[in-house]
Scaffold this active site. Sequence first.
Site, PDB file in Angstrom:
ATOM      1  N   HIS A  27      -4.643   3.698   0.313  1.00 17.43           N
ATOM      2  CA  HIS A  27      -4.304   4.499  -0.850  1.00 17.43           C
ATOM      3  C   HIS A  27      -5.081   6.109  -0.737  1.00 17.43           C
ATOM      4  O   HIS A  27      -6.393   5.848  -0.430  1.00 17.43           O
ATOM      5  CB  HIS A  27      -4.696   3.839  -2.091  1.00 17.43           C
ATOM      6  CG  HIS A  27      -3.976   4.802  -3.331  1.00 17.43           C
ATOM      7  ND1 HIS A  27      -4.526   5.868  -3.924  1.00 17.43           N
ATOM      8  CD2 HIS A  27      -2.958   4.540  -4.150  1.00 17.43           C
ATOM      9  CE1 HIS A  27      -3.685   6.361  -4.612  1.00 17.43           C
ATOM     10  NE2 HIS A  27      -2.647   5.382  -4.964  1.00 17.43           N
ATOM     11  N   ARG A  60       2.094   8.560   1.260  1.00 16.82           N
ATOM     12  CA  ARG A  60       0.726   8.105   1.157  1.00 16.82           C
ATOM     13  C   ARG A  60       0.043   8.251   2.563  1.00 16.82           C
ATOM     14  O   ARG A  60      -1.181   8.408   2.470  1.00 16.82           O
ATOM     15  CB  ARG A  60       0.752   6.786   0.666  1.00 16.82           C
ATOM     16  CG  ARG A  60       0.878   6.699  -0.567  1.00 16.82           C
ATOM     17  CD  ARG A  60       0.521   5.333  -1.271  1.00 16.82           C
ATOM     18  NE  ARG A  60       0.926   5.382  -2.780  1.00 16.82           N
ATOM     19  CZ  ARG A  60       0.750   4.307  -3.260  1.00 16.82           C
ATOM     20  NH1 ARG A  60       0.599   3.058  -2.860  1.00 16.82           N
ATOM     21  NH2 ARG A  60       1.077   4.399  -4.540  1.00 16.82           N
ATOM     22  N   HIS A 111      -5.215  -0.582   0.689  1.00 18.02           N
ATOM     23  CA  HIS A 111      -4.698  -0.755  -0.521  1.00 18.02           C
ATOM     24  C   HIS A 111      -3.801  -1.941  -0.753  1.00 18.02           C
ATOM     25  O   HIS A 111      -3.663  -2.663  -1.667  1.00 18.02           O
ATOM     26  CB  HIS A 111      -4.016   0.680  -1.044  1.00 18.02           C
ATOM     27  CG  HIS A 111      -3.617   0.527  -2.538  1.00 18.02           C
ATOM     28  ND1 HIS A 111      -4.034   0.302  -3.622  1.00 18.02           N
ATOM     29  CD2 HIS A 111      -2.097   0.831  -2.907  1.00 18.02           C
ATOM     30  CE1 HIS A 111      -3.346   0.403  -4.591  1.00 18.02           C
ATOM     31  NE2 HIS A 111      -2.053   0.483  -4.055  1.00 18.02           N
ATOM     32  N   ARG A 118       5.271   1.816   2.310  1.00 18.91           N
ATOM     33  CA  ARG A 118       5.820   1.386   0.918  1.00 18.91           C
ATOM     34  C   ARG A 118       5.714   2.475  -0.285  1.00 18.91           C
ATOM     35  O   ARG A 118       4.742   3.280  -0.089  1.00 18.91           O
ATOM     36  CB  ARG A 118       4.663   0.253   0.410  1.00 18.91           C
ATOM     37  CG  ARG A 118       5.001  -0.183  -0.941  1.00 18.91           C
ATOM     38  CD  ARG A 118       4.363  -1.197  -1.237  1.00 18.91           C
ATOM     39  NE  ARG A 118       2.901  -0.543  -1.734  1.00 18.91           N
ATOM     40  CZ  ARG A 118       2.458  -0.100  -3.078  1.00 18.91           C
ATOM     41  NH1 ARG A 118       3.380  -0.158  -3.911  1.00 18.91           N
ATOM     42  NH2 ARG A 118       1.290   0.272  -3.216  1.00 18.91           N
TER      43      ARG A 118
HETATM   44  P1  FAD Z   1      -1.924 -10.634  -7.358  1.00 19.03           P
HETATM   45  O1  FAD Z   1      -1.682 -10.026  -8.395  1.00 19.03           O
HETATM   46  O2  FAD Z   1      -3.012 -10.112  -6.462  1.00 19.03           O
HETATM   47  O3  FAD Z   1      -2.220 -12.218  -7.767  1.00 19.03           O
HETATM   48  C1  FAD Z   1      -2.743 -13.166  -6.588  1.00 19.03           C
HETATM   49  C2  FAD Z   1      -3.364 -14.539  -7.297  1.00 19.03           C
HETATM   50  O4  FAD Z   1      -3.294 -15.576  -6.255  1.00 19.03           O
HETATM   51  C3  FAD Z   1      -4.309 -14.252  -8.249  1.00 19.03           C
HETATM   52  O5  FAD Z   1      -4.045 -15.111  -9.101  1.00 19.03           O
HETATM   53  C4  FAD Z   1      -5.560 -14.953  -7.222  1.00 19.03           C
HETATM   54  O6  FAD Z   1      -6.585 -15.583  -7.770  1.00 19.03           O
HETATM   55  C5  FAD Z   1      -4.776 -16.025  -6.785  1.00 19.03           C
HETATM   56  N1  FAD Z   1      -5.174 -16.503  -5.286  1.00 19.03           N
HETATM   57  C6  FAD Z   1      -5.325 -15.914  -4.236  1.00 19.03           C
HETATM   58  N2  FAD Z   1      -5.921 -16.794  -3.319  1.00 19.03           N
HETATM   59  C7  FAD Z   1      -6.050 -17.897  -4.059  1.00 19.03           C
HETATM   60  C8  FAD Z   1      -6.395 -19.449  -3.591  1.00 19.03           C
HETATM   61  N3  FAD Z   1      -6.937 -19.509  -2.363  1.00 19.03           N
HETATM   62  N4  FAD Z   1      -6.175 -20.303  -4.305  1.00 19.03           N
HETATM   63  C9  FAD Z   1      -5.865 -20.098  -5.583  1.00 19.03           C
HETATM   64  N5  FAD Z   1      -5.374 -18.961  -6.094  1.00 19.03           N
HETATM   65  C10 FAD Z   1      -5.452 -17.980  -5.111  1.00 19.03           C
HETATM   66  N6  FAD Z   1       1.851  -1.833  -7.252  1.00 19.03           N
HETATM   67  C11 FAD Z   1       2.548  -1.037  -7.924  1.00 19.03           C
HETATM   68  O7  FAD Z   1       4.166  -1.266  -7.829  1.00 19.03           O
HETATM   69  N7  FAD Z   1       2.356  -0.168  -8.710  1.00 19.03           N
HETATM   70  C12 FAD Z   1       1.341   0.338  -9.198  1.00 19.03           C
HETATM   71  O8  FAD Z   1       0.757   1.002  -9.967  1.00 19.03           O
HETATM   72  C13 FAD Z   1       0.120  -0.408  -8.328  1.00 19.03           C
HETATM   73  N8  FAD Z   1      -1.156   0.002  -8.526  1.00 19.03           N
HETATM   74  C14 FAD Z   1      -1.961  -0.744  -8.070  1.00 19.03           C
HETATM   75  C15 FAD Z   1      -3.338  -0.401  -8.412  1.00 19.03           C
HETATM   76  C16 FAD Z   1      -4.473  -1.193  -7.776  1.00 19.03           C
HETATM   77  C17 FAD Z   1      -5.952  -0.883  -8.039  1.00 19.03           C
HETATM   78  C18 FAD Z   1      -4.368  -2.265  -6.917  1.00 19.03           C
HETATM   79  C19 FAD Z   1      -5.159  -3.110  -6.172  1.00 19.03           C
HETATM   80  C20 FAD Z   1      -2.912  -2.394  -6.601  1.00 19.03           C
HETATM   81  C21 FAD Z   1      -2.016  -1.659  -7.098  1.00 19.03           C
HETATM   82  N9  FAD Z   1      -0.525  -2.086  -6.888  1.00 19.03           N
HETATM   83  C22 FAD Z   1       0.469  -1.295  -7.461  1.00 19.03           C
HETATM   84  C23 FAD Z   1      -0.224  -3.136  -5.893  1.00 19.03           C
HETATM   85  C24 FAD Z   1       0.324  -4.361  -7.000  1.00 19.03           C
HETATM   86  O9  FAD Z   1      -0.761  -4.406  -7.877  1.00 19.03           O
HETATM   87  C25 FAD Z   1      -0.007  -5.658  -6.005  1.00 19.03           C
HETATM   88  O10 FAD Z   1       0.640  -5.528  -4.933  1.00 19.03           O
HETATM   89  C26 FAD Z   1       0.597  -6.843  -6.876  1.00 19.03           C
HETATM   90  O11 FAD Z   1       0.325  -6.789  -8.239  1.00 19.03           O
HETATM   91  C27 FAD Z   1       0.546  -8.137  -6.237  1.00 19.03           C
HETATM   92  O12 FAD Z   1       0.982  -9.055  -7.129  1.00 19.03           O
HETATM   93  P2  FAD Z   1       0.898 -10.645  -6.662  1.00 19.03           P
HETATM   94  O13 FAD Z   1       1.332 -11.391  -7.568  1.00 19.03           O
HETATM   95  O14 FAD Z   1       1.610 -10.760  -5.428  1.00 19.03           O
HETATM   96  O15 FAD Z   1      -0.578 -11.016  -6.276  1.00 19.03           O
HETATM   97  C1  SIN Z   2      -0.948   4.324  -7.981  1.00 13.21           C
HETATM   98  O1  SIN Z   2      -0.921   4.280  -9.136  1.00 13.21           O
HETATM   99  O2  SIN Z   2      -1.151   5.403  -7.312  1.00 13.21           O
HETATM  100  C2  SIN Z   2      -0.676   3.027  -7.207  1.00 13.21           C
HETATM  101  C3  SIN Z   2       0.638   2.682  -7.195  1.00 13.21           C
HETATM  102  C4  SIN Z   2       1.126   1.749  -6.069  1.00 13.21           C
HETATM  103  O3  SIN Z   2       0.120   1.339  -5.470  1.00 13.21           O
HETATM  104  O4  SIN Z   2       2.386   1.260  -6.141  1.00 13.21           O
END
Ligand code: FAD
Ligand code: SIN
Length: 524
Positions: free
Chosen positions: A244, A290, A351, A386
């Site tokens: 990012h 990005r 990111h 992405r």
């Molecule tokens: P996560 O939400 O990361 O959840 C993972 C889960 O797995 C957690 O509960 C964790 O504890 C659990 N876990 C991991 N390993 C283990 C293990 N060994 N045992 C048990 N549990 C485990 N995307 C967008 O589309 N829009 C945005 O505005 C955006 N902003 C972002 C801002 C930030 C600061 C960040 C970091 C990311 C952002 N993203 C955004 C990306 C997006 O947030 C993520 O890609 C998305 O939330 C991932 O969701 P997920 O359910 O796959 O994983």
């Molecule tokens: C951001 O708010 O710039 C993050 C959005 C994303 O990672 O998709």
Amino acid sequence: MKRPEYLVSFDTSKVPSFTTDVLIIGSGIAGLRAAIEAAKHHKITLLTKDGLSETNTYYAQGGIASQIDKPSLVSSHIADTLNNAHQLANPSVIKQVINKGITLVKELVSWGVEFDKKGKRFDMAREGGHSFSRILHSGGDATGRHLQKTLIRKVRATNNITIFDYTFVIDILAYSRTCHGALVYNQKSAALFVIWAKKTIIATGGAGQLYRETTNPQIATGDGVSIAYRKGVTLQDLEFVQFHPTALYVAGAARYLISEAVRGEGGILLDRYQRRFMADYHPLKELAPRDILSRAILNQMKLTRDTNVYLDLRHLPSSKIRKRFPSLAKLCKNFGIDTTRELIPVRPSAHYLIGGIKIDLFGRTNIKNLFVAGECASSSFHGANRLGSNSLLEAVVIGYFAGKTASREVRPQKIPYLTYVRRYVHGKVNLTDITNSLRSLMWYNVGLERNETGLKQALAKIDYWSSYCLSLEFSSPQGWELQNMLTLARLITQSALKRIETRGVHYRTDFPLTVPEWEKHSVI
Ligand code: FAD
Ligand code: SIN
């Protein structure tokens, strides 16, 4: 080096166990959405290694991309996603995720997610690479927090879901290319136990913690991808790690992300000489894709011999910043930055993991009874890049499909007897020291810009550290996380070395061109 199948020794006849229909690992948007769907017909167990809310999802700011307001622009969202993917996306997956996303995002609204509005209409934001304003956001820049809260509320109100927090999944249990559940460690009772499951869904999120500079929280250590690798599950496109462009660069601020939406609202980038430099790199300036923006910032840092560049919001009224970006306003205040008078130091940070465990649209892997959704999966939706705000969308849709498909296919299953003995090697390592060294190595050698020499040096170091760390048997999450990080770091580095071209977020200074013969996935 031989890959160990399990990180610890165990004997399933001696470890306490229980059974469930569908086991879901992870409480981010993908895991929670999968749980809600699967619980319609079966008993679900949902695990997370930390508190329920400590996820990448919780920290999402910009929003979720979905043209729920203007159906005529859905085809443009599909086209933008495809155009940004550098020929590595599957057009059919893109179409289905974006189309299904419309229904599923509207459903989130019906469950209580309050996306911000301007009058009666949704206040759609625009981010880099999107031709139209199509990003729904909530609480200004607190979209993730609102999504996470709503989904947790819904999960808690759903029958059939048992939740175990602070429960670390060490490995999935697999026998004869069939998944039977997982071996887990409950941190509250400091005990191992086995969960036998007819279907397992991995939704463990990203791996930003592999890098010294990252926007990701501590939980993002890539566990799910390494767990899958140990069982021979096919992985894909791991060289594609997205950086990012704008994370706050202030000591003690943990590389807090400053949303792309801030630039969408008029924020501009300056170098130390107060020069707006982005026009030198791309006609879209601060709203360039990005990868281009991140590399431009890096280059400008080199040219100006500075540790960062600066985000300038001085021309924006502070009332607007407080209303639209309340979290940013609070953060700047905490660090004594007055955005009406002062510049905000920013630089790129790791990111998002674009590659991951190879799945189809329904979350299926090449191992029977094992599904994957969210950031740890690679569904070929993003390709080699992405678009902002497309990952929450992909995670909610694939989470839904994985939950639905897994629960539909639940069948009685014979529980196997499994045992594994690790050749225990005595020795002690300073886990924090190796973890920090690995994160630094990845940042410098396998970061935004890569070349053969740097990648080979990284491989040699990772192999050396692995030679004594992977043979140890740890008894707590910090050790297992390090082993997972070393495993994934090697796979990312190896994939980056193999792809001798530049494509999307993978930039090779020694092979700066995109070449047609590399228009293919890298598969492990
Ligand atoms: P996560 O939400 O990361 O959840 C993972 C889960 O797995 C957690 O509960 C964790 O504890 C659990 N876990 C991991 N390993 C283990 C293990 N060994 N045992 C048990 N549990 C485990 N995307 C967008 O589309 N829009 C945005 O505005 C955006 N902003 C972002 C801002 C930030 C600061 C960040 C970091 C990311 C952002 N993203 C955004 C990306 C997006 O947030 C993520 O890609 C998305 O939330 C991932 O969701 P997920 O359910 O796959 O994983
Ligand atoms: C951001 O708010 O710039 C993050 C959005 C994303 O990672 O998709």
